[in-house]
Design an enzyme around this catalytic site. Structure first.
Site, PDB file in Angstrom:
ATOM      1  N   HIS A 169       0.870  -1.180   0.000  1.00 36.49           N
ATOM      2  CA  HIS A 169       0.000   0.000   0.000  1.00 36.49           C
ATOM      3  C   HIS A 169       0.909   1.233   0.000  1.00 36.49           C
ATOM      4  CE1 HIS A 169      -3.986  -1.609   1.991  1.00 36.49           C
ATOM      5  NE2 HIS A 169      -4.179  -1.389   0.713  1.00 36.49           N
ATOM      6  N   CYS A 269      -2.635   3.008   8.998  1.00 37.69           N
ATOM      7  CA  CYS A 269      -3.658   2.054   8.560  1.00 37.69           C
ATOM      8  C   CYS A 269      -4.870   2.081   9.484  1.00 37.69           C
ATOM      9  CB  CYS A 269      -3.108   0.634   8.540  1.00 37.69           C
ATOM     10  SG  CYS A 269      -1.710   0.392   7.469  1.00 37.69           S
TER      11      CYS A 269
HETATM   12  N1  ARG Z   1      -4.267  -6.953   6.641  1.00 41.45           N
HETATM   13  C1  ARG Z   1      -4.622  -5.736   5.958  1.00 41.45           C
HETATM   14  C2  ARG Z   1      -4.524  -5.930   4.461  1.00 41.45           C
HETATM   15  O1  ARG Z   1      -3.592  -6.529   3.997  1.00 41.45           O
HETATM   16  C3  ARG Z   1      -3.748  -4.610   6.410  1.00 41.45           C
HETATM   17  C4  ARG Z   1      -4.145  -3.285   5.863  1.00 41.45           C
HETATM   18  C5  ARG Z   1      -3.199  -2.208   6.240  1.00 41.45           C
HETATM   19  N2  ARG Z   1      -3.668  -0.933   5.908  1.00 41.45           N
HETATM   20  C6  ARG Z   1      -2.983   0.020   5.279  1.00 41.45           C
HETATM   21  N3  ARG Z   1      -3.515   1.188   5.142  1.00 41.45           N
HETATM   22  N4  ARG Z   1      -1.793  -0.205   4.750  1.00 41.45           N
HETATM   23  O2  ARG Z   1      -5.364  -5.494   3.719  1.00 41.45           O
END
Ligand code: ARG
Length: 276
Positions: A169, A269
């Site tokens: 991300h 996140c």
């Molecule tokens: N387990 C989640 C996923 O992989 C974590 C999300 C993390 N969020 C972020 N904004 N990077 O989707």
């Protein structure tokens, strides 16, 4: 002497980690049946919320739903800009029910919600900075969604190609320290190696004064940080970055979310910013 940094009060949306767990693996940080210390996770998350409140920010909460183990990661559920809400369309089927849960909250709070047609993971990949929306792609949010974002907000979108699966991300590889204003450009921090060569050049061109973070800082979730323009909530493990923040006039506020790193998430996140 670094400039005097000024904080601006923010409105954040968070989701209590009541059902938080690691049960599937959709990024390299996750292990199927990963062991989570649930009490510690809850305590860490509470510290995050009380830190925002102590700094004078507004914190709102969406009710967690049973079975939605990643719902704590509020950033992924939308991008809110100028009071307009772009909802999300998750890549992983396990996360798709979160879309409606957050949409319901936003509608209850008086917002209209536009739902993108393409995979689009909110502030996970969409980062407003200096009059643009920086938009990550490569693992989750698609270039087609970038076009939807530009059309919906009428703000120029700058696509950035992510290349390292650990930084799947955009908000794991880049964050905004100061959104800028009439008198000053936006100031960001990022880890260049998370991006393709062309995207690196774009970032260097747009943000020549950016704070450059090492892979160690990034692997410690140092770039999954939240700044109010002065105070920077940052993972205490990102020691190098913390030193550089201080040198640039920011006030690092360490908040440890180590139990959430097991899911590939950190401070940012867990935080959705509602921009009026
Ligand atoms: N387990 C989640 C996923 O992989 C974590 C999300 C993390 N969020 C972020 N904004 N990077 O989707």
């Amino acid at each position: 002497m670094p400039p005097r940094r000024v904080s601006r009060p923010r409105r954040y949306l968070v989701c209590e980690p009541r059902y938080y767990d690691v049960q599937y693996a959709i990024n390299p940080w996750m292990r199927e049946d990963g062991e989570v210390d649930h009490d510690l996770a809850r305590a860490q998350w509470k510290t995050l919320v009380s830190t925002y409140l102590d700094l004078g920010h507004t914190v709102e909460q969406v009710q967690p739903e049973p079975g939605l183990v990643d719902m704590v990661f509020a950033a992924n559920s939308a991008l809110v800009l100028g009071g307009r809400v772009l909802g999300s369309r998750f890549h992983a089927p396990q996360r798709r029910p979160e879309e409606a849960a957050y949409e319901t909250w936003f509608k209850g709070a008086g917002f209209e919600v536009y739902r993108p047609e393409s995979v689009c993971e909110g502030e996970g990949d969409l980062v407003p900075a200096g009059g643009f929306v920086l938009a990550g792609t490569g693992f989750r949010t698609t270039p087609t969604a970038h076009r939807e974002v530009q059309e919906f907000f009428g703000v120029p979108v700058v696509g950035l190609q992510l290349v390292d699966p650990y930084f799947y991300h955009l908000d794991t590889a880049l964050f905004v320290l100061d959104d800028g204003g009439a008198d000053r450009p936006a100031h960001i921090a990022y880890h260049p190696e998370a991006f393709s060569p062309g995207s690196r050049e774009v970032l260097a061109r747009m943000f020549p004064d950016a704070l450059i973070a090492t892979r160690e800082d990034a692997m410690a979730f140092g770039l999954n940080s939240v700044s109010d323009g002065r105070n920077v909530l940052v993972a205490p493990q990102a020691e190098g970055l913390i030193g550089r923040l201080e040198a640039h006039g920011y006030v690092p506020v360490p908040v440890d979310l180590s139990e959430f790193h097991k899911s590939g998430g950190g401070i940012k996140c867990c935080t959705q910013e509602i921009r009026a």
